[in-house]
Design an enzyme around this catalytic site. Structure first.
Site, PDB file in Angstrom:
ATOM      1  N   GLU A  29       0.857  -1.198   0.000  1.00  0.00           N
ATOM      2  CA  GLU A  29       0.000   0.000   0.000  1.00  0.00           C
ATOM      3  C   GLU A  29       0.884   1.237   0.000  1.00  0.00           C
ATOM      4  O   GLU A  29       1.794   1.368   0.844  1.00  0.00           O
ATOM      5  CB  GLU A  29      -0.943   0.034   1.217  1.00  0.00           C
ATOM      6  CG  GLU A  29      -1.893   1.246   1.119  1.00  0.00           C
ATOM      7  CD  GLU A  29      -2.859   1.413   2.279  1.00  0.00           C
ATOM      8  OE1 GLU A  29      -2.827   0.609   3.215  1.00  0.00           O
ATOM      9  OE2 GLU A  29      -3.638   2.394   2.220  1.00  0.00           O
ATOM     10  N   ASP A 105      -1.999  12.034  -3.243  1.00  0.00           N
ATOM     11  CA  ASP A 105      -1.953  13.508  -3.310  1.00  0.00           C
ATOM     12  C   ASP A 105      -2.146  13.930  -4.769  1.00  0.00           C
ATOM     13  O   ASP A 105      -1.403  13.477  -5.650  1.00  0.00           O
ATOM     14  CB  ASP A 105      -0.598  14.016  -2.798  1.00  0.00           C
ATOM     15  CG  ASP A 105      -0.467  13.859  -1.287  1.00  0.00           C
ATOM     16  OD1 ASP A 105      -1.504  13.758  -0.613  1.00  0.00           O
ATOM     17  OD2 ASP A 105       0.681  13.817  -0.799  1.00  0.00           O
TER      18      ASP A 105
HETATM   19  C1  SAM Z   1      -4.252  12.325   0.554  1.00  0.00           C
HETATM   20  S1  SAM Z   1      -3.353  11.298   1.627  1.00  0.00           S
HETATM   21  C2  SAM Z   1      -4.273   9.770   1.648  1.00  0.00           C
HETATM   22  C3  SAM Z   1      -3.950   8.905   2.828  1.00  0.00           C
HETATM   23  C4  SAM Z   1      -4.727   7.577   2.913  1.00  0.00           C
HETATM   24  N1  SAM Z   1      -4.443   6.718   1.779  1.00  0.00           N
HETATM   25  C5  SAM Z   1      -6.206   7.844   3.014  1.00  0.00           C
HETATM   26  O1  SAM Z   1      -6.918   7.506   2.069  1.00  0.00           O
HETATM   27  O2  SAM Z   1      -6.620   8.360   4.067  1.00  0.00           O
HETATM   28  C6  SAM Z   1      -1.936  10.861   0.632  1.00  0.00           C
HETATM   29  C7  SAM Z   1      -0.844  10.204   1.442  1.00  0.00           C
HETATM   30  O3  SAM Z   1       0.185   9.781   0.561  1.00  0.00           O
HETATM   31  C8  SAM Z   1       1.453  10.061   1.159  1.00  0.00           C
HETATM   32  N2  SAM Z   1       2.421  10.178   0.057  1.00  0.00           N
HETATM   33  C9  SAM Z   1       2.491  11.153  -0.859  1.00  0.00           C
HETATM   34  N3  SAM Z   1       3.493  10.928  -1.732  1.00  0.00           N
HETATM   35  C10 SAM Z   1       4.064   9.763  -1.355  1.00  0.00           C
HETATM   36  C11 SAM Z   1       5.174   9.011  -1.839  1.00  0.00           C
HETATM   37  N4  SAM Z   1       5.884   9.414  -2.905  1.00  0.00           N
HETATM   38  N5  SAM Z   1       5.501   7.883  -1.194  1.00  0.00           N
HETATM   39  C12 SAM Z   1       4.799   7.469  -0.111  1.00  0.00           C
HETATM   40  N6  SAM Z   1       3.743   8.140   0.392  1.00  0.00           N
HETATM   41  C13 SAM Z   1       3.382   9.270  -0.210  1.00  0.00           C
HETATM   42  C14 SAM Z   1       1.234  11.341   1.920  1.00  0.00           C
HETATM   43  O4  SAM Z   1       2.178  11.520   2.956  1.00  0.00           O
HETATM   44  C15 SAM Z   1      -0.195  11.156   2.440  1.00  0.00           C
HETATM   45  O5  SAM Z   1      -0.214  10.541   3.717  1.00  0.00           O
END
Ligand code: SAM
Length: 329
Positions: A29, A105
């Site tokens: 994930e 994001d």
């Molecule tokens: C909008 S949030 C969604 C979190 C979760 N999946 C949810 O649905 O509640 C996007 C998440 O992706 C993480 N994220 C963004 N770019 C990433 C990357 N390159 N590698 C790992 N995580 C990443 C961010 O830190 C953030 O916690």
């Protein structure tokens, strides 16, 4: 369990990561946020699949860790790093049953699409790490990002796309609930490796910190009597290559060791999305020469940028009159 980058092998193997349950499906994930998805999703399987979760936020990592522990999910590893680094360097080819991306994001501003995860290159990389029958599941509220991902997937040639309903667990995440409260819908697509176009996306040249001292990036040099460490100033070196293959090294500071005859340089390395802070010792040897060597402290992994950091310290010392007698980086 929480893994640091240095806890992995490059590439690693599911059987090493999950020695008690190697026969179970392997699910990754990306961007798990506060970790609500996995307990719900794992419960839909007869036995919880092996789970690797990657996230950029340290606060989210700790929240998710607590949640998985409370749910009794033992065969789960969480790690904090950029997803593309984990997938390229750690995940073996054709090993994953599923990659889950919930509410990535969206980077909505014009000119920011380069920051989006689901671009052509990533679809090729993901396809190479999925089993032939594996799939990447995307759920997002963001219509424009969804269309962008569909276009990128098609342009990659590496995956086939099916749109449909998301798994129920994807509607239980923090962000899913946020959009539901606002009355907004979600988009879902399943991307499967295109059997007509097999892409191989090689691992980089990353290795673990060597057990053999001789294999640790190092140099040996003599220093002139006039050497004045207090003349050190911030020093930057860059490779000629751009993008994820290139590196930047910034030597930030130089400290005097109180225990040994020598100094320690603090370096920051940037390679694509991977950054590391490393220490490089400059230590006097019995024969009067100095050993410049990457320290194990902080768990560095050996990359082109880390080798370049040892090179940058060596180059700076040369600019101060050092004579290099041996280079191994
Ligand atoms: C909008 S949030 C969604 C979190 C979760 N999946 C949810 O649905 O509640 C996007 C998440 O992706 C993480 N994220 C963004 N770019 C990433 C990357 N390159 N590698 C790992 N995580 C990443 C961010 O830190 C953030 O916690």
């Amino acid at each position: 369990m929480i893994y640091r980058l240095s806890d992995f092998q490059f590439p690693d193997a599911a059987a090493r990561l999950f020695p008690d349950t190697p026969e179970r499906p392997f699910v990754l994930e990306i961007g798990f946020g506060d970790g609500r998805f996995w307990p719900h999703y794992a419960a839909t399987f007869p036995a919880a699949p092996n789970y690797l979760g990657v996230e950029l936020s340290g606060v989210s990592l700790l929240k998710a860790h607590r949640r998985l522990k409370d749910a009794g999910l033992g065969n789960a590893i969480l790690t904090k790093m950029p997803a593309d680094v984990l997938v390229r360097e750690v995940i073996p080819a054709s090993s994953l049953d599923q990659i889950i991306v919930n509410f990535p994001d969206p980077w909505p501003k014009a000119g920011h699409t380069d920051h989006r995860l689901l671009r052509q290159d990533f679809f090729r990389l993901a396809a190479s790490r999925l089993k032939p029958a594996g799939s990447l599941l995307l759920t997002t509220d963001h219509d424009e990002y969804f269309e962008f991902a569909l276009e990128q997937a098609q342009a990659s040639g590496a995956v086939l796309t099916t749109q449909g309903e998301p798994p129920a667990a994807a509607l239980e995440t923090k962000y899913a609930q946020k959009w539901r409260d606002l009355g907004l819908g979600v988009n879902h697509a399943r991307f499967t490796p295109n059997p007509a176009a097999q892409f191989s996306a090689p691992h980089g040249l990353t290795t673990s910190y060597p057990k053999d001292e001789q294999a640790v990036p190092h140099s040996i040099l003599t220093l002139p009597d006039s050497f004045a460490p207090q003349d050190f100033d911030k020093y930057t070196a860059r490779s000629q290559q751009f993008g994820s293959a290139g590196w930047t090294v910034v030597l930030l500071d130089l400290y005097t060791s109180l225990r040994r005859d020598g100094w320690v340089a603090l370096a920051h390395t940037v390679e694509g999305e991977l950054t590391q802070e490393v220490l490089i010792g400059i230590t006097r040897r019995d024969d009067g020469t100095y050993l410049v060597r990457l320290a194990k402290f902080g768990g560095p992994i050996i990359t082109a940028g880390v080798k370049a950091a040892v090179g940058a310290v060596t180059d700076w010392l040369e600019s101060q009159g050092a004579v290099v007698v041996h280079r191994a980086y």
